[in-house]
Design an enzyme around this catalytic site. Structure first.
Site, PDB file in Angstrom:
ATOM      1  N   ARG A  44      27.426  14.427   4.580  1.00  0.00           N
ATOM      2  CA  ARG A  44      27.838  14.017   2.159  1.00  0.00           C
ATOM      3  C   ARG A  44      28.448  15.533   1.265  1.00  0.00           C
ATOM      4  O   ARG A  44      29.934  15.346   1.085  1.00  0.00           O
ATOM      5  CB  ARG A  44      26.585  15.112   1.703  1.00  0.00           C
ATOM      6  CG  ARG A  44      25.762  14.380   0.297  1.00  0.00           C
ATOM      7  CD  ARG A  44      24.506  15.380  -0.158  1.00  0.00           C
ATOM      8  NE  ARG A  44      24.516  16.157  -0.131  1.00  0.00           N
ATOM      9  CZ  ARG A  44      24.787  17.434  -0.790  1.00  0.00           C
ATOM     10  NH1 ARG A  44      25.751  17.733  -2.105  1.00  0.00           N
ATOM     11  NH2 ARG A  44      24.419  18.794  -0.409  1.00  0.00           N
TER      12      ARG A  44
ATOM     13  N   ALA B 202      21.240  28.879  13.253  1.00  0.00           N
ATOM     14  CA  ALA B 202      20.490  28.476  13.737  1.00  0.00           C
ATOM     15  C   ALA B 202      19.150  28.245  12.644  1.00  0.00           C
ATOM     16  O   ALA B 202      19.063  28.401  11.165  1.00  0.00           O
ATOM     17  CB  ALA B 202      19.929  29.792  14.538  1.00  0.00           C
TER      18      ALA B 202
ATOM     19  N   CYS C 105       4.509  16.802  11.580  1.00  0.00           N
ATOM     20  CA  CYS C 105       3.420  16.759  10.374  1.00  0.00           C
ATOM     21  C   CYS C 105       2.010  16.193  10.290  1.00  0.00           C
ATOM     22  O   CYS C 105       1.538  15.939  10.335  1.00  0.00           O
ATOM     23  CB  CYS C 105       3.656  17.396   9.209  1.00  0.00           C
ATOM     24  SG  CYS C 105       4.588  19.267   8.558  1.00  0.00           S
TER      25      CYS C 105
END
Length: 441
Positions: free
Chosen positions: A21, A276, A42
């Site tokens: 983007r 990270a 999840c």
């Protein structure tokens, strides 16, 4: 700019998408050793429980769609096995063919995630034992339940995932026992809230074995250290996540005291060209600034955005982690944000608490439920430090309001003054959050 992303689930896929983007001309390549990218971790318990009937619905993107819509190359079944920081090269292994090749980068983003902790017990090889961490894990569990039609399960570990698994397996008609070495399920919670969670599980037929561990396993027979015996056709291990830091460690990147890759406030590691994010990244705690690692989806997505903005040259800095989280437990919910009593005592921070019990909305309205809300605040400055809640509908609203209050530096007295939406189906003229503020006065 040539960018390589290691890992294609929540953090890695989002980072690649966000970078595209802001850097439309960048060359972006993503490698992931798994079979599936950009899936909702999840959501996996709810696929196993049959709540989500089509397992593909938790997949939000494919390598083909990333290439077509975003011009991002994604290679699944490809594991990055080595980083050459001097040459800015990575060695990539095709896990299906075993062949390896090298690829170069200007910037490298590590989103390797974590692996399910899998303790070993005497006789463990005689039982059917599973962990739930990857899409492949989920498919394996689904196949086992479909083919073997088990009638009982032992869930080892009473954390958020363990509790969710207990519910969804029970709803599938499987008798569930949870083995938790601490005094309560979700041991991170304060006792006033944790005891309510335990009660909800027991009331729904889940057997709880607390303050004990497995001594040995003999097929479907689990003997616990307290002498209890649990019969279970299979075992679900849910005892935490180990950050996948082997690649970073071998490359000489610093690993912190939480077991995660050390990062600064723009997610750079000790090598400024390597970032990270996600479960393997170590950040800092909101209040103390001490190292903290929170393996939850929001944090991975936010960190991905921060990396993209830094690469764009318009840095946004991470402000610390609160660990805001919520879980469904049968007809109830349990949620928390910020620091607990134990955390505050360990840090030597003076604090006070307010415990409020009420209805979630107008008691005369047919659809109402109970809520127990605990808010912790600084004894001197009165700034809100944390909150926990248990009860029916609207738990998420209250915890989210308080997380926002912490973000804004509000005091517990400010909670009384918040103008919150009210209508009988949703709340009361004085919302439970307002009542906490009034009680604190």
């Amino acid at each position: 700019m040539k960018i390589i992303v290691v890992g294609a689930v929540a953090g890695g896929a989002t980072a690649a998408s966000q970078i595209r983007r802001v850097l439309p001309d960048a060359e972006i390549t993503v490698y992931d050793k798994g079979s599936t990218m950009s899936f909702g971790n999840c959501g996996m318990p709810y696929v196993i429980g049959g709540v989500i009937e089509d397992k593909k619905k938790i997949i939000s993107a494919t390598p083909e769609s990333f290439k077509e819509k975003k011009n991002i190359e994604v290679y699944v079944h490809h594991e990055v096995v080595r980083i050459d920081r001097k040459q800015k090269l990575v060695e990539v292994k095709n896990v299906q063919t075993g062949k390896s090749f090298t690829d170069s980068y200007d910037k490298l983003i590590l989103s390797p995630g974590g692996s399910a902790r899998r303790p070993t017990y005497e006789g463990m090889d005689t039982a059917d034992v599973f962990t739930l961490r990857s899409y492949d894990d989920m498919e394996e569990i689904l196949s086992y339940i479909h083919e073997k039609k088990p009638s009982s399960c032992a869930v080892v570990g009473g954390g958020f995932i363990g509790v969710e698994l207990a519910e969804v397996l029970h709803e599938q008609g499987i008798s569930v026992s949870v083995i938790e070495r601490n005094k309560h399920m979700m041991s991170i919670l304060d006792p006033e809230i944790a005891v309510l969670l335990d009660e909800e599980l027991r009331n729904n037929g889940v057997a709880l074995h607390r303050e004990t561990e497995i001594a040995n396993i003999n097929g479907s027979k689990l003997t616990l250290k307290n002498g209890d015996v649990v019969e279970a056709d299979f075992v679900m291990m849910s005892v935490g996540i180990i950050a996948n830091t082997e690649l970073a460690e071998a490359a000489g990147l610093e690993i912190g005291e939480t077991g995660g890759i050390v990062t600064n406030d723009v997610m750079q590691t000790t090598d400024p060209d390597i970032y990270a994010i996600g479960d393997a990244a170590e950040n800092k705690e909101w209040f103390t600034g001490k190292p903290k690692r929170v393996p939850l989806a929001w944090h991975a997505h936010r960190q991905a955005y921060i990396v993209a903005k830094h690469l764009e040259g318009k840095p946004v800095r991470i402000k610390g982690l609160l660990g805001t989280s919520i879980s469904k437990v049968f007809s109830q919910s349990v949620a928390m944000t910020g620091m607990t009593d134990d955390m505050l005592e360990e840090e030597g921070i003076p604090f006070k608490t307010v415990l409020h019990k009420s209805k979630t909305n107008a008691g005369y309205y047919p659809d109402h439920a109970n809520i127990t809300l605990k808010v912790t605040y600084h004894a001197e400055t009165r700034k809100v430090l944390g909150a926990q809640a248990f009860g029916g509908k609207g738990i998420d609203k209250r915890i989210d309001v308080i997380a926002t209050a912490i973000f804004g530096g509000l005091t517990v007295d400010d909670l009384a003054a918040l103008e919150l939406s009210y209508s009988p189906p949703y709340s009361s003229p004085k919302d439970p959050v307002n009542m906490v503020g009034y009680k604190a006065e």
